[in-house]
Design a protein around this motif. Structure first.
Motif, PDB file in Angstrom:
ATOM      1  N   PHE A 227       0.815  -1.213   0.000  1.00 17.66           N
ATOM      2  CA  PHE A 227       0.000   0.000   0.000  1.00 17.66           C
ATOM      3  C   PHE A 227       0.851   1.267   0.000  1.00 17.66           C
ATOM      4  CE2 PHE A 227      -3.328  -2.981   1.529  1.00 17.66           C
ATOM      5  CZ  PHE A 227      -4.244  -2.735   0.525  1.00 17.66           C
ATOM      6  N   ILE A 228       2.045   1.201   0.616  1.00 15.32           N
ATOM      7  CA  ILE A 228       2.971   2.333   0.511  1.00 15.32           C
ATOM      8  C   ILE A 228       3.360   2.547  -0.947  1.00 15.32           C
ATOM      9  CG2 ILE A 228       5.323   3.111   1.040  1.00 15.32           C
ATOM     10  CD1 ILE A 228       5.025   1.725   3.770  1.00 15.32           C
ATOM     11  N   ALA A 229       3.742   1.462  -1.622  1.00 13.44           N
ATOM     12  CA  ALA A 229       4.163   1.554  -3.018  1.00 13.44           C
ATOM     13  C   ALA A 229       3.006   1.960  -3.919  1.00 13.44           C
ATOM     14  CB  ALA A 229       4.748   0.218  -3.473  1.00 13.44           C
ATOM     15  N   TYR A 230       1.821   1.414  -3.654  1.00 11.98           N
ATOM     16  CA  TYR A 230       0.665   1.692  -4.508  1.00 11.98           C
ATOM     17  C   TYR A 230       0.240   3.156  -4.392  1.00 11.98           C
ATOM     18  CZ  TYR A 230      -2.992  -0.448  -7.397  1.00 11.98           C
ATOM     19  OH  TYR A 230      -3.790  -0.836  -8.446  1.00 11.98           O
ATOM     20  N   PHE A 231       0.264   3.677  -3.167  1.00  8.37           N
ATOM     21  CA  PHE A 231      -0.070   5.094  -2.954  1.00  8.37           C
ATOM     22  C   PHE A 231       0.949   5.981  -3.658  1.00  8.37           C
ATOM     23  CE2 PHE A 231       0.388   9.021  -0.455  1.00  8.37           C
ATOM     24  CZ  PHE A 231      -0.912   9.513  -0.524  1.00  8.37           C
ATOM     25  N   ALA A 232       2.231   5.616  -3.551  1.00  2.00           N
ATOM     26  CA  ALA A 232       3.275   6.398  -4.215  1.00  2.00           C
ATOM     27  C   ALA A 232       3.114   6.346  -5.730  1.00  2.00           C
ATOM     28  CB  ALA A 232       4.650   5.870  -3.815  1.00  2.00           C
ATOM     29  N   ALA A 233       2.736   5.185  -6.264  1.00  3.00           N
ATOM     30  CA  ALA A 233       2.527   5.050  -7.713  1.00  3.00           C
ATOM     31  C   ALA A 233       1.398   5.949  -8.189  1.00  3.00           C
ATOM     32  CB  ALA A 233       2.235   3.590  -8.065  1.00  3.00           C
ATOM     33  N   LEU A 234       0.346   6.053  -7.388  1.00  3.73           N
ATOM     34  CA  LEU A 234      -0.757   6.954  -7.735  1.00  3.73           C
ATOM     35  C   LEU A 234      -0.292   8.400  -7.747  1.00  3.73           C
ATOM     36  CD1 LEU A 234      -3.693   5.353  -5.700  1.00  3.73           C
ATOM     37  CD2 LEU A 234      -3.619   5.637  -8.188  1.00  3.73           C
ATOM     38  N   LYS A 235       0.483   8.774  -6.738  1.00  2.00           N
ATOM     39  CA  LYS A 235       0.979  10.144  -6.649  1.00  2.00           C
ATOM     40  C   LYS A 235       1.939  10.472  -7.789  1.00  2.00           C
ATOM     41  CE  LYS A 235      -1.208  11.627  -3.048  1.00  2.00           C
ATOM     42  NZ  LYS A 235      -2.193  12.738  -3.182  1.00  2.00           N
ATOM     43  N   LEU A 236       2.691   9.472  -8.227  1.00  2.00           N
ATOM     44  CA  LEU A 236       3.642   9.669  -9.332  1.00  2.00           C
ATOM     45  C   LEU A 236       2.957   9.630 -10.693  1.00  2.00           C
ATOM     46  CD1 LEU A 236       6.598   7.435  -8.045  1.00  2.00           C
ATOM     47  CD2 LEU A 236       6.581   9.939  -8.220  1.00  2.00           C
ATOM     48  N   LYS A 237       1.636   9.294 -10.693  1.00  2.37           N
ATOM     49  CA  LYS A 237       0.848   9.231 -11.937  1.00  2.37           C
ATOM     50  C   LYS A 237       1.437   8.240 -12.937  1.00  2.37           C
ATOM     51  CE  LYS A 237      -0.673  14.048 -11.454  1.00  2.37           C
ATOM     52  NZ  LYS A 237      -1.863  13.674 -10.679  1.00  2.37           N
ATOM     53  N   LEU A 238       1.833   7.079 -12.432  1.00  2.00           N
ATOM     54  CA  LEU A 238       2.363   6.038 -13.304  1.00  2.00           C
ATOM     55  C   LEU A 238       1.241   5.364 -14.084  1.00  2.00           C
ATOM     56  CD1 LEU A 238       4.916   4.228 -10.954  1.00  2.00           C
ATOM     57  CD2 LEU A 238       5.398   5.982 -12.659  1.00  2.00           C
ATOM     58  N   ARG A 239       1.571   4.860 -15.257  1.00  3.97           N
ATOM     59  CA  ARG A 239       0.621   4.030 -15.989  1.00  3.97           C
ATOM     60  C   ARG A 239       0.433   2.721 -15.229  1.00  3.97           C
ATOM     61  NH1 ARG A 239       4.038   4.871 -20.378  1.00  3.97           N
ATOM     62  NH2 ARG A 239       4.300   2.604 -20.548  1.00  3.97           N
ATOM     63  N   HIS A 240      -0.748   2.140 -15.370  1.00  2.00           N
ATOM     64  CA  HIS A 240      -1.048   0.926 -14.625  1.00  2.00           C
ATOM     65  C   HIS A 240      -0.097  -0.219 -14.970  1.00  2.00           C
ATOM     66  CE1 HIS A 240      -3.217  -2.869 -13.710  1.00  2.00           C
ATOM     67  NE2 HIS A 240      -3.594  -2.211 -12.649  1.00  2.00           N
ATOM     68  N   ASN A 241       0.269  -0.351 -16.239  1.00  2.00           N
ATOM     69  CA  ASN A 241       1.111  -1.483 -16.631  1.00  2.00           C
ATOM     70  C   ASN A 241       2.558  -1.334 -16.159  1.00  2.00           C
ATOM     71  OD1 ASN A 241       1.897   0.541 -18.385  1.00  2.00           O
ATOM     72  ND2 ASN A 241       1.764  -0.711 -20.233  1.00  2.00           N
ATOM     73  N   ILE A 242       2.909  -0.161 -15.638  1.00  6.06           N
ATOM     74  CA  ILE A 242       4.215   0.040 -15.003  1.00  6.06           C
ATOM     75  C   ILE A 242       4.065   0.020 -13.480  1.00  6.06           C
ATOM     76  CG2 ILE A 242       6.052   1.737 -14.585  1.00  6.06           C
ATOM     77  CD1 ILE A 242       5.877   2.505 -17.509  1.00  6.06           C
ATOM     78  N   ALA A 243       2.995   0.642 -12.978  1.00  3.70           N
ATOM     79  CA  ALA A 243       2.761   0.702 -11.535  1.00  3.70           C
ATOM     80  C   ALA A 243       2.573  -0.686 -10.938  1.00  3.70           C
ATOM     81  CB  ALA A 243       1.543   1.570 -11.238  1.00  3.70           C
ATOM     82  N   ALA A 244       1.826  -1.551 -11.641  1.00  4.84           N
ATOM     83  CA  ALA A 244       1.501  -2.875 -11.095  1.00  4.84           C
ATOM     84  C   ALA A 244       2.757  -3.699 -10.784  1.00  4.84           C
ATOM     85  CB  ALA A 244       0.576  -3.613 -12.043  1.00  4.84           C
ATOM     86  N   PRO A 245       3.613  -3.961 -11.792  1.00  2.55           N
ATOM     87  CA  PRO A 245       4.812  -4.742 -11.461  1.00  2.55           C
ATOM     88  C   PRO A 245       5.750  -4.004 -10.518  1.00  2.55           C
ATOM     89  CG  PRO A 245       4.865  -3.998 -13.754  1.00  2.55           C
ATOM     90  CD  PRO A 245       3.500  -3.706 -13.239  1.00  2.55           C
ATOM     91  N   ALA A 246       5.812  -2.670 -10.597  1.00  2.06           N
ATOM     92  CA  ALA A 246       6.678  -1.906  -9.699  1.00  2.06           C
ATOM     93  C   ALA A 246       6.305  -2.150  -8.248  1.00  2.06           C
ATOM     94  CB  ALA A 246       6.598  -0.414 -10.029  1.00  2.06           C
ATOM     95  N   CYS A 247       5.019  -2.143  -7.955  1.00  2.00           N
ATOM     96  CA  CYS A 247       4.542  -2.365  -6.586  1.00  2.00           C
ATOM     97  C   CYS A 247       4.712  -3.813  -6.157  1.00  2.00           C
ATOM     98  CB  CYS A 247       3.077  -1.959  -6.468  1.00  2.00           C
ATOM     99  SG  CYS A 247       2.776  -0.207  -6.743  1.00  2.00           S
ATOM    100  N   LEU A 248       4.467  -4.732  -7.062  1.00  7.41           N
ATOM    101  CA  LEU A 248       4.523  -6.147  -6.700  1.00  7.41           C
ATOM    102  C   LEU A 248       5.951  -6.658  -6.566  1.00  7.41           C
ATOM    103  CD1 LEU A 248       1.571  -7.404  -8.921  1.00  7.41           C
ATOM    104  CD2 LEU A 248       1.575  -7.031  -6.454  1.00  7.41           C
ATOM    105  N   ILE A 249       6.895  -6.065  -7.309  1.00  8.13           N
ATOM    106  CA  ILE A 249       8.305  -6.422  -7.144  1.00  8.13           C
ATOM    107  C   ILE A 249       8.752  -6.074  -5.730  1.00  8.13           C
ATOM    108  CG2 ILE A 249      10.677  -5.866  -7.800  1.00  8.13           C
ATOM    109  CD1 ILE A 249       9.659  -5.463 -10.653  1.00  8.13           C
ATOM    110  N   GLY A 250       8.391  -4.881  -5.286  1.00  6.73           N
ATOM    111  CA  GLY A 250       8.782  -4.444  -3.953  1.00  6.73           C
ATOM    112  C   GLY A 250       8.077  -5.197  -2.851  1.00  6.73           C
ATOM    113  N   THR A 251       6.914  -5.741  -3.150  1.00  7.63           N
ATOM    114  CA  THR A 251       6.121  -6.423  -2.134  1.00  7.63           C
ATOM    115  C   THR A 251       6.568  -7.868  -1.938  1.00  7.63           C
ATOM    116  OG1 THR A 251       4.218  -5.054  -2.716  1.00  7.63           O
ATOM    117  CG2 THR A 251       3.771  -7.043  -1.454  1.00  7.63           C
ATOM    118  N   SER A 252       6.842  -8.576  -3.033  1.00 13.29           N
ATOM    119  CA  SER A 252       7.199  -9.995  -2.924  1.00 13.29           C
ATOM    120  C   SER A 252       8.688 -10.161  -2.661  1.00 13.29           C
ATOM    121  CB  SER A 252       6.786 -10.734  -4.200  1.00 13.29           C
ATOM    122  OG  SER A 252       7.360 -10.127  -5.339  1.00 13.29           O
ATOM    123  N   ASN A 253       9.076 -11.395  -2.347  1.00 14.80           N
ATOM    124  CA  ASN A 253      10.447 -11.666  -1.938  1.00 14.80           C
ATOM    125  C   ASN A 253      11.126 -12.674  -2.855  1.00 14.80           C
ATOM    126  OD1 ASN A 253      10.140 -10.141   0.590  1.00 14.80           O
ATOM    127  ND2 ASN A 253       8.825 -11.837   1.216  1.00 14.80           N
TER     128      ASN A 253
END
Length: 340
Positions: free
Chosen positions: A264-290
């Motif tokens: 949710f930290i990454a997802y909120f930041a992605a919204l604020k950065l106005k990223l496209r969904h197809n970039i925001a999605a993997p960006a957030c999930l890379i940081g979330t998973s291990n």
């Protein structure tokens, strides 16, 4: 999407149950496998992890890094989350729960080992499974490659120092030689092997078809490596899992909180950065998973197969798949929040 990706949680659940069952029925077999070590590295686990990681490394095209200049925000988000936030929040949650909230439920030594396992998970951002998460969210495949490529380069240099720093702060003795060997064995060498393989397949003609064909042939082995690793790890920990089920719950609670919190930290930041969904999605999930394969391998090398640290990283495998699939669902349902 293949049958493996579509029913990933089922395959992993079956592998977990199989591992625990075999570990209880044939404990001496798993003890024999556990004894096959060299320089504190279990050889069977090492082979399986290599089988699993190598195809992922072949997929990484470092030539795509130059494309990041066209849209650097997604990469910046991934790097900040992975290396400046996630390791430290994971360590903080470990200290909070096992030196505070859960302190009366586990011994001080066990608590330190659980914290160590959590730290190793936190310092290992996803490399392999991220391609699955990206595909499930219709992420930009090329940009995902860029993110993974850059993270792997950073991991070569940052994993050992950050892990050593946080383990040291936790008052855990850090055998630096074993930690560095693990990074060399499970990150650098597979990465180099992937680069060399890709170069030989690609040649000077940019023959992506040859690479795709090679990866298609390797995919079944990668899947077998993943599932066999899960079976083996849960077989090693079978008696602990059955005799101390509450400890599994205790470890899972901060890991789940960390996963959702970082997302949710990454997802909120992605919204604020106005990223496209197809970039925001993997960006957030890379940081979330291990990169649990690396975390498990290093935990085994540093603390032993039957240690609390190894158990904590194995619990990370247990909770990651269902939690990540729930986050994939959230990402897909909120697609309209982002730019197309």
């Amino acid at each position: 999407m293949g049958i493996f990706e579509r029913y990933l949680s089922i395959w992993v659940a079956v592998s977990i149950a199989t591992g625990v069952g075999l570990g209880l029925v044939y404990p001496t077999v798993f003890e024999s496998i556990a004894a096959l070590t060299f320089a504190k590295v279990n050889l069977v686990v090492a082979v399986l992890i290599w089988v699993m990681i190598y195809p992922m490394m072949v997929q990484i095209d470092f030539s795509t890094i130059k494309e990041v200049g066209k849209n650097p925000k997604g990469l910046v988000l991934t790097v900040v989350i992975n290396w400046l936030i996630k390791p430290f929040t994971m360590a903080a949650l470990g200290w909070l729960f096992f030196e505070g909230i859960f302190a009366s439920y586990v011994s001080p030594q066990t608590a330190q080992e659980y914290i160590a396992g959590m730290i190793l998970l936190g310092v290992a951002p996803c490399t392999a499974m991220v391609f699955v998460w990206s595909q499930l969210t219709k992420g930009d495949a090329n940009y995902t490659l860029v993110q993974v490529s850059v993270n792997d380069v950073i991991m070569i240099f940052a994993f050992a120092p950050i892990a050593g720093l946080l383990l040291g702060v936790s008052n855990i003795h850090v055998p630096w030689d074993t930690l560095l060997i693990s990074v060399l064995l499970y990150v650098l060498l597979p990465l180099v092997a992937g680069i060399v393989t890709r170069k030989k397949l690609n040649g000077s003609n940019k023959n992506e078809a040859a690479i795709d064909s090679f990866l298609a042939r390797l995919k079944p082995y990668s899947v077998i490596g993943l599932l066999a690793t899960v079976v083996l790890l849960f077989g090693f920990q079978a008696n602990t899992i059955i005799s101390q089920p509450m400890n599994i719950v205790l470890i899972a609670i901060p890991l789940i909180l960390q996963t959702y919190g970082i997302f949710f930290i990454a997802y909120f930041a992605a919204l604020k950065l106005k990223l496209r969904h197809n970039i925001a999605a993997p960006a957030c999930l890379i940081g979330t998973s291990n990169f649990f394969e690396l975390a498990v391998a290093v935990a085994i090398s540093l603390f032993g197969l039957h240690s609390g640290a190894a158990l904590a990283t194995v619990v990370g495998v247990l909770v990651e798949v269902p939690v990540m699939l729930s986050l994939v669902a959230i990402v897909n349902k909120t697609k309209h929040w982002f730019n197309p």
